[in-house]
Motif scaffolding. Structure first.
Motif, PDB file in Angstrom:
ATOM      1  N   ALA A  99       0.835  -1.200   0.000  1.00  0.00           N
ATOM      2  CA  ALA A  99       0.000   0.000   0.000  1.00  0.00           C
ATOM      3  C   ALA A  99       0.865   1.244   0.000  1.00  0.00           C
ATOM      4  O   ALA A  99       1.966   1.267   0.538  1.00  0.00           O
ATOM      5  N   VAL A 100       0.345   2.285  -0.613  1.00  0.00           N
ATOM      6  CA  VAL A 100       1.014   3.576  -0.600  1.00  0.00           C
ATOM      7  C   VAL A 100       0.597   4.279   0.677  1.00  0.00           C
ATOM      8  O   VAL A 100      -0.571   4.605   0.855  1.00  0.00           O
ATOM      9  N   ILE A 101       1.544   4.502   1.578  1.00  0.00           N
ATOM     10  CA  ILE A 101       1.243   5.115   2.862  1.00  0.00           C
ATOM     11  C   ILE A 101       1.840   6.516   2.871  1.00  0.00           C
ATOM     12  O   ILE A 101       3.041   6.682   2.704  1.00  0.00           O
ATOM     13  N   VAL A 102       0.994   7.504   3.040  1.00  0.00           N
ATOM     14  CA  VAL A 102       1.446   8.882   3.063  1.00  0.00           C
ATOM     15  C   VAL A 102       1.325   9.379   4.488  1.00  0.00           C
ATOM     16  O   VAL A 102       0.240   9.380   5.056  1.00  0.00           O
ATOM     17  N   PHE A 103       2.414   9.810   5.068  1.00  0.00           N
ATOM     18  CA  PHE A 103       2.416  10.249   6.454  1.00  0.00           C
ATOM     19  C   PHE A 103       2.583  11.764   6.497  1.00  0.00           C
ATOM     20  O   PHE A 103       3.541  12.319   5.958  1.00  0.00           O
ATOM     21  N   VAL A 104       1.643  12.438   7.135  1.00  0.00           N
ATOM     22  CA  VAL A 104       1.686  13.882   7.239  1.00  0.00           C
ATOM     23  C   VAL A 104       2.522  14.242   8.460  1.00  0.00           C
ATOM     24  O   VAL A 104       2.144  13.946   9.591  1.00  0.00           O
ATOM     25  N   LEU A 105       3.654  14.881   8.220  1.00  0.00           N
ATOM     26  CA  LEU A 105       4.605  15.153   9.292  1.00  0.00           C
ATOM     27  C   LEU A 105       4.867  16.647   9.417  1.00  0.00           C
ATOM     28  O   LEU A 105       6.006  17.075   9.545  1.00  0.00           O
ATOM     29  N   LEU A 106       3.832  17.432   9.365  1.00  0.00           N
ATOM     30  CA  LEU A 106       4.001  18.874   9.481  1.00  0.00           C
ATOM     31  C   LEU A 106       4.109  19.258  10.950  1.00  0.00           C
ATOM     32  O   LEU A 106       3.226  18.970  11.743  1.00  0.00           O
ATOM     33  N   ALA A 107       5.191  19.922  11.295  1.00  0.00           N
ATOM     34  CA  ALA A 107       5.356  20.369  12.672  1.00  0.00           C
ATOM     35  C   ALA A 107       4.439  21.549  12.933  1.00  0.00           C
ATOM     36  O   ALA A 107       4.315  22.446  12.107  1.00  0.00           O
ATOM     37  N   PRO A 108       3.729  21.584  14.067  1.00  0.00           N
ATOM     38  CA  PRO A 108       2.784  22.660  14.337  1.00  0.00           C
ATOM     39  C   PRO A 108       3.503  23.997  14.452  1.00  0.00           C
ATOM     40  O   PRO A 108       4.564  24.124  15.026  1.00  0.00           O
ATOM     41  N   GLY A 109       2.846  25.055  13.886  1.00  0.00           N
ATOM     42  CA  GLY A 109       3.362  26.399  14.069  1.00  0.00           C
ATOM     43  C   GLY A 109       4.554  26.730  13.202  1.00  0.00           C
ATOM     44  O   GLY A 109       5.206  27.746  13.437  1.00  0.00           O
ATOM     45  N   VAL A 110       4.876  25.907  12.214  1.00  0.00           N
ATOM     46  CA  VAL A 110       6.060  26.172  11.403  1.00  0.00           C
ATOM     47  C   VAL A 110       5.688  26.946  10.147  1.00  0.00           C
ATOM     48  O   VAL A 110       6.383  27.884   9.758  1.00  0.00           O
ATOM     49  N   PHE A 111       4.580  26.586   9.491  1.00  0.00           N
ATOM     50  CA  PHE A 111       4.210  27.180   8.223  1.00  0.00           C
ATOM     51  C   PHE A 111       3.088  28.189   8.430  1.00  0.00           C
ATOM     52  O   PHE A 111       2.058  27.885   9.018  1.00  0.00           O
ATOM     53  N   ALA A 112       3.297  29.396   7.904  1.00  0.00           N
ATOM     54  CA  ALA A 112       2.273  30.438   7.924  1.00  0.00           C
ATOM     55  C   ALA A 112       1.702  30.592   6.521  1.00  0.00           C
ATOM     56  O   ALA A 112       2.426  30.483   5.531  1.00  0.00           O
ATOM     57  N   GLU A 113       0.412  30.834   6.444  1.00  0.00           N
ATOM     58  CA  GLU A 113      -0.246  30.986   5.159  1.00  0.00           C
ATOM     59  C   GLU A 113      -0.956  32.331   5.105  1.00  0.00           C
ATOM     60  O   GLU A 113      -1.383  32.878   6.123  1.00  0.00           O
ATOM     61  N   ARG A 114      -1.078  32.865   3.890  1.00  0.00           N
ATOM     62  CA  ARG A 114      -1.793  34.109   3.705  1.00  0.00           C
ATOM     63  C   ARG A 114      -3.293  33.878   3.870  1.00  0.00           C
ATOM     64  O   ARG A 114      -3.808  32.800   3.579  1.00  0.00           O
ATOM     65  N   ILE A 115      -3.983  34.926   4.310  1.00  0.00           N
ATOM     66  CA  ILE A 115      -5.428  34.807   4.488  1.00  0.00           C
ATOM     67  C   ILE A 115      -6.103  34.455   3.170  1.00  0.00           C
ATOM     68  O   ILE A 115      -7.064  33.677   3.133  1.00  0.00           O
ATOM     69  N   LYS A 116      -5.611  34.966   2.041  1.00  0.00           N
ATOM     70  CA  LYS A 116      -6.214  34.688   0.742  1.00  0.00           C
ATOM     71  C   LYS A 116      -6.100  33.217   0.361  1.00  0.00           C
ATOM     72  O   LYS A 116      -6.846  32.745  -0.513  1.00  0.00           O
TER      73      LYS A 116
END
Length: 367
Positions: A8-25
């Motif tokens: 199986a293709v296993i995709v693991f989401v490993l985003l550390a909290p508070g690291v990436f900021a995104e624009r409101i748009k």
């Protein structure tokens, strides 16, 4: 024992909290500022004998006759036409927000009867209407068709892609403006793409930190209301400033998503497992049938008979039991499952069993 590879293709989401900021748009949209769907009906002409078979699609003939009457042409009563070069179609388009008369739209044209292909055809002038029944655009032009088909005299055929669907880039002109409340002086409301109380609160806080207290107020998990200037020109400048403010979205909820069709498994970062022990094994039962021939001694009085000979083999994999300690993380889960070896079906069964036992601290979604 050999460890099986995970297919199986296993995709693991490993985003550390508070690291990436995104624009409101990128995480929200302005309430009331949205595209609108348009639909229309028309005729495609100029086909190379691949149009509708009029005996099976009378509405194509009716539509063509109605069009001729608009040009003062009336056919004799009882006239039967074989219009293999004409096809009845439905037309789709999307009218962007703030679209003005004269702007161009891309349109998609779909056959609604038994036309074999729209390749080489041209759409005649057709109205595109909204849900309110008003005409907002007019479409016309030559189709671009990505599919094609061919058929031999013996009945064999081949088709590549879908030849009964085409597009006309810039094939429609906007004729009417869709009203919206952007310039009516009311507060601007941002609606988040993904409802989240934390993100809603952070959006309001980021706006207030830049523009002052009480400019923005979170209304719920989706909406944030912002007090905006009344002058339309100032509102545009104001919104251009707001949509580029960077915000750190709230962490996604703990979730495991399983696609049972493709074997894809997505495990979120915050997935935890309570103390639990799991065994993973497989029992294989093999039954083989053979036949022996029993013959009497030479010149004996016995008879030759056939006797069945069955063999039953049982093989069980000696996979060990593995244990999750309190607060096991995603890394622990991945390492343990890889160590024991599992097929796609085994992985899904393990995760479902963990959820049923209450040990999996996450939502389990099967799509």
């Amino acid at each position: 024992m050999t460890v099986k590879k995970i297919i199986a293709v296993i995709v693991f989401v490993l985003l550390a909290p508070g690291v990436f900021a995104e624009r409101i748009k990128d995480i929200a949209e302005v309430a009331g500022v949205r595209p609108n769907q348009l639909i229309g009906y028309g005729l495609v002409v100029g086909l190379d004998g691949t149009g509708d078979q009029t005996t099976q699609s009378p509405f194509t003939t009716q539509s063509f006759n109605n069009m001729l009457k608009q040009f003062g042409i009336t056919l004799p009563e009882g006239t039967r036409m074989q219009m293999k070069n004409v096809a009845a179609v439905m037309i789709q388009a999307e009218l962007p927000a703030f679209a003005k008369p004269g702007q161009k739209l891309d349109v998609t044209v779909n056959s609604v009867s038994n036309a074999k292909s729209l390749r080489g055809g041209s759409l005649l002038m057709s109205e595109l209407k909204g849900i309110d029944g008003n005409t907002y655009a007019v479409a016309q032009g030559s189709l671009v068709v990505g599919g094609f088909g061919a058929q031999g005299s013996d009945g064999s055929s081949i088709t590549v892609n879908i030849p009964s669907v085409g597009r006309i880039p810039g094939g429609a002109f906007v004729e009417r403006v869709v009203p919206n409340n952007f310039a009516n002086g009311q507060p601007i409301v941002f609606n988040l793409h993904h409802p989240d109380f934390t993100t809603s609160n952070r959006v309001a806080k980021a706006i207030n930190d830049m523009l002052g207290p009480e400019v923005a107020m979170p209304m719920d998990a989706v909406s944030v209301r912002v007090t905006a200037p009344v002058n339309p020109a100032h509102r545009v400048d104001f919104l251009a400033l707001l949509e580029n403010i960077e915000v750190q979205p709230g962490d996604e909820p703990a979730r495991v998503v399983i696609n049972s069709r493709t074997g894809t498994i997505v495990v979120g970062e915050h997935v935890r497992v309570s103390p639990v022990a799991i065994t993973h094994g497989s029992l294989t039962v093999s039954i083989s049938e053979d036949y022996d021939v029993s013959q009497p001694n030479p010149f004996g009085r016995g008879e030759t008979v056939v006797t069945p000979n069955s063999e039953v083999d049982i093989e069980e994999e000696l996979n060990p039991m593995f244990k999750f300690s309190p607060g096991a993380t995603l890394e622990d889960i991945v390492r343990s499952i890889n160590d024991v070896g599992a097929s796609p079906a085994d992985l899904m069964a393990i995760l479902e069993a963990l959820k049923q036992s209450g040990a999996l601290k996450a939502d389990l979604m099967v799509i």
